[in-house]
Write an enzyme that holds these catalytic residues in place. Structure first.
Site, PDB file in Angstrom:
ATOM      1  N   SER A 417      10.195  48.485  80.637  1.00  0.00           N
ATOM      2  CA  SER A 417       9.393  49.531  81.265  1.00  0.00           C
ATOM      3  C   SER A 417      10.187  50.792  81.527  1.00  0.00           C
ATOM      4  O   SER A 417       9.603  51.833  81.824  1.00  0.00           O
ATOM      5  CB  SER A 417       8.817  49.013  82.591  1.00  0.00           C
ATOM      6  OG  SER A 417       9.862  48.644  83.476  1.00  0.00           O
ATOM      7  N   HIS A 438       4.819  47.749  75.599  1.00  0.00           N
ATOM      8  CA  HIS A 438       4.935  47.789  77.057  1.00  0.00           C
ATOM      9  C   HIS A 438       3.586  47.559  77.724  1.00  0.00           C
ATOM     10  O   HIS A 438       2.728  48.438  77.733  1.00  0.00           O
ATOM     11  CB  HIS A 438       5.530  49.133  77.495  1.00  0.00           C
ATOM     12  CG  HIS A 438       5.657  49.260  78.981  1.00  0.00           C
ATOM     13  ND1 HIS A 438       5.439  50.446  79.649  1.00  0.00           N
ATOM     14  CD2 HIS A 438       5.955  48.338  79.934  1.00  0.00           C
ATOM     15  CE1 HIS A 438       5.602  50.251  80.941  1.00  0.00           C
ATOM     16  NE2 HIS A 438       5.913  48.980  81.136  1.00  0.00           N
ATOM     17  N   GLU A 450       1.581  50.606  75.964  1.00  0.00           N
ATOM     18  CA  GLU A 450       2.374  51.634  75.283  1.00  0.00           C
ATOM     19  C   GLU A 450       3.120  50.998  74.104  1.00  0.00           C
ATOM     20  O   GLU A 450       3.793  49.977  74.261  1.00  0.00           O
ATOM     21  CB  GLU A 450       3.371  52.268  76.249  1.00  0.00           C
ATOM     22  CG  GLU A 450       2.704  53.138  77.299  1.00  0.00           C
ATOM     23  CD  GLU A 450       3.695  53.719  78.300  1.00  0.00           C
ATOM     24  OE1 GLU A 450       3.560  54.901  78.656  1.00  0.00           O
ATOM     25  OE2 GLU A 450       4.610  52.978  78.734  1.00  0.00           O
ATOM     26  N   ASN A 488       5.087  55.466  83.274  1.00  0.00           N
ATOM     27  CA  ASN A 488       6.047  55.358  84.370  1.00  0.00           C
ATOM     28  C   ASN A 488       6.744  56.686  84.644  1.00  0.00           C
ATOM     29  O   ASN A 488       7.111  56.980  85.789  1.00  0.00           O
ATOM     30  CB  ASN A 488       7.078  54.277  84.071  1.00  0.00           C
ATOM     31  CG  ASN A 488       6.516  52.889  84.297  1.00  0.00           C
ATOM     32  OD1 ASN A 488       5.462  52.735  84.911  1.00  0.00           O
ATOM     33  ND2 ASN A 488       7.198  51.876  83.797  1.00  0.00           N
TER      34      ASN A 488
END
Length: 650
Positions: A417, A438, A450, A488
């Site tokens: 991540s 991800h 992702e 993120n």
């Protein structure tokens, strides 16, 4: 007689039953475009004049029954009048079906959505294929519109207001077996007898289904207003009318006008016209097309995994493995010992029981998920997903072993991540086969995944990874290999701002209220508690290191560090910024939430979204908006952060 029609064909059998087949020309899926509706109206006149013994409507597509209205028609509407004309077209057509003087049967062979459900409701009977792919839903509310072709009028009368309003107000689907239980369909049968069941239903012409007495009473005037008022309170807990007016219009239209979209004046809040005058419909339809675009990204590769090997049986790895098994893939799940694997297997069993229900499907899913301490699955897998803790050296060492043991054609994927893919694969002999896949927590619920292409990742590998994501019915978002990727990276400054505001003395409840009043589905503090404060701090430190390397040093909030040091990690430990009881945050009343506070909280999110786009983390603004809506829950009615900024500037 049939040659003049592009989308429909029909024939009459020896029992004088007409079999009418919808086969949308040039499309893999049936949708009700204007020309398809025009043709159906003409065909119904011919069939009615022939006075058959009955009519059976079926799909000519193996993919399913009918996906609903053609959303392009709604998107092209330039005025309220255009929108009401579209509603009139479908309303009149389905009333013509309902008025036919002989038995009518909808034979549903897969998904049945929106206008497809409304056509089925207009028929006297419904027969469904007993298959997990057969699902019924009225998802219009999710587009900011409503099922105005008869769904609001007929569904409550068929199954009762309790079940009907749940479907109408949420867009949730029901499978064929539940549809039979609630009375939405008259029969739920295997494929081998589907046509015969439809035939016998038409020939027997039994009395149509009616809901229980109490539900019939709830459909009458004295009770409707009470039921609608109760439902309105429940809706208000999830969505404000100024942000999402559609469920409120549905309730008003049902309670006051029996679901007739043309009964209220255009100026009445119960009229569908009320939905066509704001930005919500436009933005939610925009999101629909963004979602369709993301689905298309998975078609670039023809890869279909059969065996997936997952390494790391923590919450993330275990749930990825469970999802793959539930979707029909064989999965081997590896960790250091059986004790580490046991919690993941237990969670998987709970998820299967909750979602599959059918005992045969539950058993098959459990059989497909195999504990694998020795890692024997590595040599057999089409795809290997690493989901261990976020430590660069540990991941490097793991992939060095995997490269030697895995099949040469197997995809190597990391669920990292926050670490750069290029760093993880730096020591590989062939870094081109390494890709990032991800997932987000909770895996089963979050639609976005992702797909990270590093500097050395082969395009064909990234395409195959996207195809795998679609195989799981998730949405792939191609992103560049950079710290935090897209989601993120944007969440980091937003969460950091929220943590700082709490440290300054604002309550967690006040900060979260600022976010939800902006339109976020969940406040940032509650989100952090839900994700896990240890995960937040690990990702934060990684992003802080990247910022420091770029000459923009950042520090981790002290209170966050103190909570993690004390073992208060949020929801999973029962305490974080909030105390948690029975899976819910225990909250007090928020303080005042002025507009300035909302803008201050959201500003870092918007700024970082712009920066990520400018740096090419995603290909364009539309994909950035899609990723942040499906990955962070950015207020959908605003159409995405970049769309929001663009509209705010104009």
């Amino acid at each position: 007689m049939n040659a003049q029609y592009r989308h429909w064909r029909y024939e009459t059998d020896q029992d004088r039953l007409v079999w009418l087949t919808f086969d949308k020309a040039g499309e893999s899926t049936n949708t009700f475009s204007a020309d398809a509706i025009t043709e159906l109206n003409a065909i119904l006149q011919e069939i009615r004049a022939a006075t058959p013994r009955g009519l059976i409507i079926r799909s000519g597509k193996s993919s399913g029954f009918i996906a609903g209205a053609d959303i392009k028609d709604f998107a092209a509407a330039q005025s309220v009048e255009d929108g009401m004309a579209i509603i009139r077209r479908g309303w009149d057509m389905f009333h013509a079906v309902a008025a036919l003087p002989f038995p009518t049967v909808a034979m549903v062979n897969g998904f049945c959505m929106g206008g497809g459900v409304e056509l089925a409701l207009a028929c006297r009977y419904r027969v469904a294929l007993d298959d997990p792919k057969t699902r019924f839903a009225l998802p219009e509310v999710m587009l900011g519109i409503l099922p105005a072709w008869g769904g609001i009028k007929y569904l409550p009368k068929l199954v009762g207001p309790t079940v009907a309003l749940d479907m109408l107000l949420s867009g949730k689907s029901v499978d064929a077996r539940k549809a039979k239980r609630i009375g939405l369909v008259d029969a739920c049968v295997p494929l081998r007898v589907l046509e015969n069941a439809a035939r016998m239903t038409a020939l027997e012409a039994r009395s149509p289904h009616q809901p229980p007495l109490m539900q019939r009473l709830m459909n009458t005037a004295p009770f409707k207003s009470v039921v609608a008022a109760m439902a309105r309170k429940q809706v208000a807990k999830r969505a404000a009318r100024e942000h999402y007016p559609a469920p409120y219009v549905i309730l008003d239209l049902w309670a006051r006008y029996d679901g007739d979209p043309f009964a209220p004046p255009l100026s009445d809040p119960a009229s569908p016209a009320a939905l066509m005058q704001g930005e919500t419909v436009k933005n939610l339809i925009r999101i629909y097309f963004l979602q369709e675009r993301m689905k298309g990204l998975g078609k670039a590769g023809d890869f279909a995994a059969k065996h997936v090997h997952v390494i790391g049986a923590g919450v993330m790895g275990g749930d990825i493995a469970a999802l793959c098994a539930m979707r029909g893939l064989r999965v081997t799940l590896q960790d250091q010992n059986a004790e580490r694997l046991e919690p993941a297997m237990q969670r998987a069993g709970k998820m299967f029981r909750r979602r599959l229900r059918d005992q045969a499907r539950l058993r098959d899913a459990l059989d497909r998920l195999v504990p694998d301490v020795a890692g024997d699955g590595v040599k057999k897998a089409d795809l290997i997903i690493e989901a261990i803790f976020e430590n660069l050296e540990a991941k490097r060492a793991l992939f060095a072993r995997l490269e030697k043991d895995a099949r040469p054609d197997a995809i190597l994927a990391s669920n990292t991540s926050s670490l750069k893919l290029a760093d993880i694969g730096a020591n590989l002999a062939n870094p081109g086969r390494l890709v990032g896949i991800h997932f987000f927590n909770p895996v089963a619920q979050m639609m976005l995944v992702e797909v990270v292409a590093g500097a050395n990742t082969e395009p064909s590998i990234a395409n195959r990874a996207a195809a795998f994501v679609r195989q799981l019915d998730k949405l792939p978002l191609p992103v560049r290999d950079s710290p935090g990727f897209l989601v993120n990276r944007v969440l980091g400054p937003y969460l950091n701002q929220a943590f700082r505001m709490v440290e300054e003395g604002l309550s967690a409840e006040t900060v979260d209220a600022a976010a939800t009043r902006f339109g976020m589905p969940m406040g940032p503090i509650e989100l952090a508690d839900t994700v896990g404060l240890d995960i937040c701090i690990a990702a934060g430190k990684s992003l802080a290191a990247a910022s420091a390397a770029a000459g923009q040093p950042a520090t981790v909030p002290k209170q966050l560090e103190q909570l993690v040091a004390a073992g208060h990690l949020g929801k999973k430990t029962g305490r974080g910024y909030y105390a948690w009881r029975e899976g819910k945050a225990v909250k007090g009343a928020p303080g005042a939430v002025p507009e300035e506070l909302i803008e201050r909280l959201i500003a870092p999110y918007l700024k970082e979204a712009q920066a990520a786009l400018a740096e090419g983390v995603v290909a364009d603004a539309d994909l950035a908006d899609a990723g942040l809506i499906f990955g962070t829950g950015f207020a959908p009615f605003r159409g995405g952060p970049l769309n929001y900024l663009k509209n705010r500037e104009t």
